[in-house]
Motif scaffolding. Structure first.
Motif, PDB file in Angstrom:
ATOM      1  N   GLU A  52       0.839  -1.199   0.000  1.00  0.00           N
ATOM      2  CA  GLU A  52       0.000   0.000   0.000  1.00  0.00           C
ATOM      3  C   GLU A  52       0.876   1.252   0.000  1.00  0.00           C
ATOM      4  N   SER A  53       0.499   2.237  -0.822  1.00  0.00           N
ATOM      5  CA  SER A  53       1.303   3.455  -0.872  1.00  0.00           C
ATOM      6  C   SER A  53       1.094   4.275   0.396  1.00  0.00           C
ATOM      7  N   HIS A  82       2.852  10.353   5.648  1.00  0.00           N
ATOM      8  CA  HIS A  82       3.508  11.566   5.169  1.00  0.00           C
ATOM      9  C   HIS A  82       2.684  12.745   5.689  1.00  0.00           C
ATOM     10  N   VAL A  83       3.298  13.542   6.550  1.00  0.00           N
ATOM     11  CA  VAL A  83       2.582  14.643   7.196  1.00  0.00           C
ATOM     12  C   VAL A  83       3.021  15.979   6.602  1.00  0.00           C
ATOM     13  N   ILE A  84       2.051  16.749   6.163  1.00  0.00           N
ATOM     14  CA  ILE A  84       2.327  18.127   5.742  1.00  0.00           C
ATOM     15  C   ILE A  84       1.741  19.021   6.822  1.00  0.00           C
ATOM     16  N   THR A  98       3.097  16.664  -3.140  1.00  0.00           N
ATOM     17  CA  THR A  98       2.343  15.414  -3.293  1.00  0.00           C
ATOM     18  C   THR A  98       1.287  15.571  -4.378  1.00  0.00           C
ATOM     19  N   GLY A  99       1.024  14.496  -5.068  1.00  0.00           N
ATOM     20  CA  GLY A  99      -0.001  14.564  -6.103  1.00  0.00           C
ATOM     21  C   GLY A  99      -1.388  14.288  -5.569  1.00  0.00           C
ATOM     22  N   ARG A 100      -1.443  13.902  -4.292  1.00  0.00           N
ATOM     23  CA  ARG A 100      -2.733  13.463  -3.748  1.00  0.00           C
ATOM     24  C   ARG A 100      -2.749  13.668  -2.247  1.00  0.00           C
ATOM     25  N   LEU A 152      -7.444  18.550  -4.628  1.00  0.00           N
ATOM     26  CA  LEU A 152      -6.280  17.711  -4.362  1.00  0.00           C
ATOM     27  C   LEU A 152      -6.666  16.415  -3.650  1.00  0.00           C
ATOM     28  N   MET A 153      -7.862  16.380  -3.105  1.00  0.00           N
ATOM     29  CA  MET A 153      -8.296  15.209  -2.346  1.00  0.00           C
ATOM     30  C   MET A 153      -9.064  14.203  -3.208  1.00  0.00           C
ATOM     31  N   GLU A 154      -9.404  14.599  -4.402  1.00  0.00           N
ATOM     32  CA  GLU A 154     -10.264  13.762  -5.247  1.00  0.00           C
ATOM     33  C   GLU A 154      -9.718  12.349  -5.444  1.00  0.00           C
ATOM     34  N   GLY A 155      -8.400  12.238  -5.605  1.00  0.00           N
ATOM     35  CA  GLY A 155      -7.829  10.917  -5.867  1.00  0.00           C
ATOM     36  C   GLY A 155      -7.387  10.187  -4.616  1.00  0.00           C
ATOM     37  N   GLY A 156      -7.658  10.774  -3.452  1.00  0.00           N
ATOM     38  CA  GLY A 156      -7.180  10.191  -2.199  1.00  0.00           C
ATOM     39  C   GLY A 156      -8.276   9.529  -1.398  1.00  0.00           C
ATOM     40  N   ARG A 157      -8.040   9.439  -0.118  1.00  0.00           N
ATOM     41  CA  ARG A 157      -8.984   8.741   0.766  1.00  0.00           C
ATOM     42  C   ARG A 157     -10.220   9.587   1.074  1.00  0.00           C
TER      43      ARG A 157
END
Lengths: 175, 232
Positions: B2-3, B30-32, B77-79, B120-125
């Motif tokens: 899992e990424s 990964h924390v921003i 990040t891309g996502r 930016l959240m569309e492709g994420g969780r």
């Protein structure tokens, strides 16, 4: 009105005291129209939203502060919020018009803090949610109803000791 | 395999926000970290120990700052999988200016941040987490003053409800969290010492609440540090 002195002057013109203060949040007008019909996806201008929200909240707060000394001299000592069912954070299914609905929720909280503060000294509170259906009793009728209250009973055994929002059919709407 | 998941956290400089950063780092995220006070050095020290931590300046009350933060995040990040709103303020007076400031930071700010980060959240969780407060619960509010703080949190709760109404059907999930009374820095540069909980205590519960899936995501619930449910 947002000017404190203007509000004080207006309320002082009412005379020595009065019985009922009625509060409401305007639905539309001025800058609010710029936000009308917009969801979170639709490019809401947050600076306009903040201006409206701040105006509405501060207007209610300053009006109440100015009115309290005059209400104390009245017999009913009653503060009324005219609102609508979409003011319910729990129940609303609204997706647009953030400034209006956030203002309504804020007004509900102001009523609750007022209730916590002034109910012990005999103030009474009514929140009437107008659903626009012209069913049941009107706001005018409701704000004059007396709720159950027996001073010697337990605090919880009294409708007057609860802050509730009701519609024209007297149905309680959750906050 | 899992990424790695990515989270953006506002108000990450210190207190609850900082503790939540630490918690997510410990779990391999990964924390921003959204930084408001560049002079406060805890985040910088934490970054020196963690390759998974990036720091991005953000003032949630300034739309231009939020847009700039989005731009920087896109470069990192891309996502984005999760957005956590912690930034908040309390002012113990109710002047019109103080009330406006609390509405700006506590209620309107999270909306602005959410709106700007959504693409930016569309492709994420697709998880949106809001640190609110019992102070925003109209039915349970017990305060007799501090109108500005209470109304700002009630307004926040309403905005979260309205975002939920739109975004839930698009696959977003929501968490509304009351952190409890925590020793934090909300009013001063000195951490308070009289509260029953430390930021690390509430961060542990928050991590579970924010990352675990629920059997039903179609109900908006406010939970607290003890995993109890609050009316709001």
């Amino acid at each position: 009105m947002t000017d404190q002195e203007q509000i004080k002057t207006a309320i002082a013109q009412m005379g020595d005291g009065f019985d009922i203060l009625i509060l409401s949040i305007p639905e539309w007008g001025g800058e609010a129209d710029a936000l009308r019909g917009k969801t979170i996806w639709d490019g809401i201008d947050e600076s306009v939203l903040l201006d409206i929200l701040s105006y509405n909240v501060n207007n209610v707060l300053q009006t109440v502060r100015a009115a309290i000394p005059f209400l104390r001299k009245g017999a009913l000592k009653r503060i009324v919020l005219l609102t609508d069912p979409t003011a319910s954070i729990r129940e609303t299914d609204e997706e647009t018009d953030y400034a209006y609905h956030m203002s309504q929720a804020a007004a509900g909280m102001i009523m609750k803090i007022l209730f916590n503060t002034y109910r012990p000294e005999g103030f009474t509170f009514r929140c009437y949610a107008d659903d626009g259906r012209r069913a049941g009793i009107s706001a005018c009728e409701y704000l004059l109803t007396e709720q159950s209250y027996i001073e010697t009973d337990d605090y919880i055994h009294s409708d007057e000791n609860r802050l509730v929002m009701r519609d024209g059919l007297l149905r309680e709407i959750s906050w | 395999m899992e990424s790695q998941h990515t989270v953006f956290i506002t108000g990450a400089d210190r207190g609850i926000g900082f503790a939540i950063c630490q918690e997510f780092l410990q779990h391999g995220w990964h924390v921003i970290a959204g930084q408001y006070m560049s002079a406060w050095t805890e985040l910088t020290h934490l970054q020196q120990q963690n390759a998974n931590l990036d720091i991005v300046p953000i003032d949630v009350s300034d739309a231009n700052s939020v847009q700039a933060a989005v731009k920087q995040t896109v470069e990192l990040t891309g996502r984005l999988d999760m957005l956590i709103h912690v930034a908040g303020i309390i002012i113990r007076e109710d002047t019109p200016e103080a009330v406006r400031t609390m509405l700006q930071v506590n209620a309107v700010g999270p909306m602005c941040v959410t709106r700007c980060f959504l693409p930016l959240m569309e492709g994420g969780r697709k998880r949106l987490c809001f640190v609110s407060s019992e102070a925003g619960s109209i039915s349970l509010a017990h305060r007799k003053n501090e109108y500005g703080y209470g109304v700002s949190k009630a307004a926040l709760n309403m905005s979260v409800r309205m975002m939920f109404n739109t975004l839930r059907r698009e696959g977003f999930t929501f968490r509304l969290y009351h952190p409890g009374w925590v020793n934090s820095y909300m009013e001063t540069t000195q951490k308070s010492t009289i509260a029953p909980y430390e930021p690390e205590d509430t961060a542990r519960t928050a991590y579970r609440a924010f990352t675990e899936d629920r059997r039903c995501e179609d109900v908006l619930v406010m939970t607290d540090i003890n995993e109890q449910t609050w009316s709001f």
